[in-house]
Design an enzyme around this catalytic site. Sequence first.
Site, PDB file in Angstrom:
ATOM      1  N   HIS A   1       0.665  -1.240  -0.094  1.00  0.00           N
ATOM      2  CA  HIS A   1      -0.131  -0.066  -0.019  1.00  0.00           C
ATOM      3  C   HIS A   1       0.941   1.279   0.109  1.00  0.00           C
ATOM      4  O   HIS A   1       0.695   2.258  -0.795  1.00  0.00           O
ATOM      5  CB  HIS A   1      -0.925   0.051   1.404  1.00  0.00           C
ATOM      6  CG  HIS A   1      -1.774  -0.919   1.239  1.00  0.00           C
ATOM      7  ND1 HIS A   1      -1.901  -2.098   2.423  1.00  0.00           N
ATOM      8  CD2 HIS A   1      -2.764  -1.408   0.496  1.00  0.00           C
ATOM      9  CE1 HIS A   1      -3.152  -2.769   2.215  1.00  0.00           C
ATOM     10  NE2 HIS A   1      -3.616  -2.485   1.135  1.00  0.00           N
TER      11      HIS A   1
ATOM     12  N   LYS B   1     -17.446  -7.481   6.169  1.00  0.00           N
ATOM     13  CA  LYS B   1     -16.058  -8.079   6.740  1.00  0.00           C
ATOM     14  C   LYS B   1     -15.755  -7.785   8.154  1.00  0.00           C
ATOM     15  O   LYS B   1     -16.135  -6.818   8.422  1.00  0.00           O
ATOM     16  CB  LYS B   1     -15.296  -7.427   5.828  1.00  0.00           C
ATOM     17  CG  LYS B   1     -14.673  -8.000   4.536  1.00  0.00           C
ATOM     18  CD  LYS B   1     -13.454  -7.398   4.044  1.00  0.00           C
ATOM     19  CE  LYS B   1     -13.223  -7.902   2.393  1.00  0.00           C
ATOM     20  NZ  LYS B   1     -12.072  -7.074   1.838  1.00  0.00           N
TER      21      LYS B   1
ATOM     22  N   ARG C   1      -1.274  -5.909  -8.407  1.00  0.00           N
ATOM     23  CA  ARG C   1      -0.177  -6.797  -7.928  1.00  0.00           C
ATOM     24  C   ARG C   1       0.153  -7.644  -9.166  1.00  0.00           C
ATOM     25  O   ARG C   1       1.079  -7.500  -9.949  1.00  0.00           O
ATOM     26  CB  ARG C   1      -0.573  -7.571  -6.633  1.00  0.00           C
ATOM     27  CG  ARG C   1      -0.438  -6.917  -5.346  1.00  0.00           C
ATOM     28  CD  ARG C   1      -1.134  -7.385  -4.319  1.00  0.00           C
ATOM     29  NE  ARG C   1      -2.499  -7.378  -4.652  1.00  0.00           N
ATOM     30  CZ  ARG C   1      -3.355  -7.232  -3.476  1.00  0.00           C
ATOM     31  NH1 ARG C   1      -3.091  -7.300  -2.215  1.00  0.00           N
ATOM     32  NH2 ARG C   1      -4.667  -6.945  -3.480  1.00  0.00           N
TER      33      ARG C   1
ATOM     34  N   SER D   1      -2.757  -7.857   2.609  1.00  0.00           N
ATOM     35  CA  SER D   1      -2.888  -7.562   4.059  1.00  0.00           C
ATOM     36  C   SER D   1      -3.203  -9.117   4.782  1.00  0.00           C
ATOM     37  O   SER D   1      -2.840  -9.667   5.784  1.00  0.00           O
ATOM     38  CB  SER D   1      -4.080  -6.827   4.218  1.00  0.00           C
ATOM     39  OG  SER D   1      -3.563  -5.524   4.015  1.00  0.00           O
TER      40      SER D   1
HETATM   41  P1  ADP Z   1      -9.400  -4.641  -0.898  1.00  0.00           P
HETATM   42  O1  ADP Z   1      -9.924  -5.017   0.527  1.00  0.00           O
HETATM   43  O2  ADP Z   1     -10.312  -3.814  -1.599  1.00  0.00           O
HETATM   44  O3  ADP Z   1      -8.476  -5.797  -1.625  1.00  0.00           O
HETATM   45  P2  ADP Z   1      -6.750  -3.545   0.028  1.00  0.00           P
HETATM   46  O4  ADP Z   1      -6.699  -2.538   1.266  1.00  0.00           O
HETATM   47  O5  ADP Z   1      -6.117  -4.800   0.224  1.00  0.00           O
HETATM   48  O6  ADP Z   1      -8.287  -3.240  -0.605  1.00  0.00           O
HETATM   49  O7  ADP Z   1      -6.043  -2.933  -1.005  1.00  0.00           O
HETATM   50  C1  ADP Z   1      -6.495  -1.532  -1.516  1.00  0.00           C
HETATM   51  C2  ADP Z   1      -5.697  -1.383  -3.095  1.00  0.00           C
HETATM   52  O8  ADP Z   1      -4.291  -1.415  -2.919  1.00  0.00           O
HETATM   53  C3  ADP Z   1      -6.264  -2.430  -4.081  1.00  0.00           C
HETATM   54  O9  ADP Z   1      -6.396  -1.737  -5.368  1.00  0.00           O
HETATM   55  C4  ADP Z   1      -5.182  -3.414  -3.929  1.00  0.00           C
HETATM   56  O10 ADP Z   1      -4.912  -4.023  -5.162  1.00  0.00           O
HETATM   57  C5  ADP Z   1      -4.145  -2.502  -3.614  1.00  0.00           C
HETATM   58  N1  ADP Z   1      -2.602  -3.264  -3.059  1.00  0.00           N
HETATM   59  C6  ADP Z   1      -2.635  -3.897  -1.854  1.00  0.00           C
HETATM   60  N2  ADP Z   1      -1.458  -4.615  -1.971  1.00  0.00           N
HETATM   61  C7  ADP Z   1      -0.617  -4.238  -2.774  1.00  0.00           C
HETATM   62  C8  ADP Z   1       0.490  -4.371  -3.425  1.00  0.00           C
HETATM   63  N3  ADP Z   1       1.310  -5.277  -2.749  1.00  0.00           N
HETATM   64  N4  ADP Z   1       0.854  -4.309  -4.507  1.00  0.00           N
HETATM   65  C9  ADP Z   1      -0.063  -3.368  -5.331  1.00  0.00           C
HETATM   66  N5  ADP Z   1      -1.347  -2.912  -4.729  1.00  0.00           N
HETATM   67  C10 ADP Z   1      -1.734  -3.550  -3.667  1.00  0.00           C
END
Ligand code: ADP
Length: 160
Positions: A17, A41, A91, A129
């Site tokens: 992030h 969730k 990702r 996460s």
């Molecule tokens: P969600 O619960 O919608 O998956 P997240 O909080 O996990 O949301 O992620 C928010 C955004 O950050 C999403 O667009 C996700 O694809 C992106 N993201 C999360 N981790 C990474 C990473 N390691 N590299 C690139 N983008 C990421």
Amino acid sequence: MKVAVYPGSFDPITFGHLDIIQRGAKVFDKIIVAILINSSKQPLFTMEERKQMILESVKGMGLDIEVDSFEGLLMDYVQKREVHGVLRGLRAISDFEYELQIASINRKLYDKVETLFLMSNNQHSFISSQMVKEVAKYGADVSELVPVHVAQALAVKYHK
Ligand code: ADP
């Protein structure tokens, strides 16, 4: 001033992030990290804990970052906050289909604001996460995946 919203769960924030936030800040003057309140969730960290962890992580980066939360449709929030873009991270190819769906629906709902997809560094591209929580639960070292204060918060949650 160009402002983007970066929505997500951030449960908890990871180096993935933070990579996206830093890249987004090259394109936008200000980024609003917006934590989605999702009643279906059950997050590990409370809203307040997630907000504090994000603020602590971006402190000292010299970027204009606001942390906020929202409930309901992202595009309603986008209009309310009058932002100029939505940031999302990609990702692997596995993210693409899901992100394409969301972006397409969002565009149908409100087409005045574009979604921008940024790719994290290879080193961060496998971090999620969910994976961080799985690993931390069993006491493994997550120091290469999240900032040190997040690693400590995970240890407290799982092993207090
Ligand atoms: P969600 O619960 O919608 O998956 P997240 O909080 O996990 O949301 O992620 C928010 C955004 O950050 C999403 O667009 C996700 O694809 C992106 N993201 C999360 N981790 C990474 C990473 N390691 N590299 C690139 N983008 C990421």
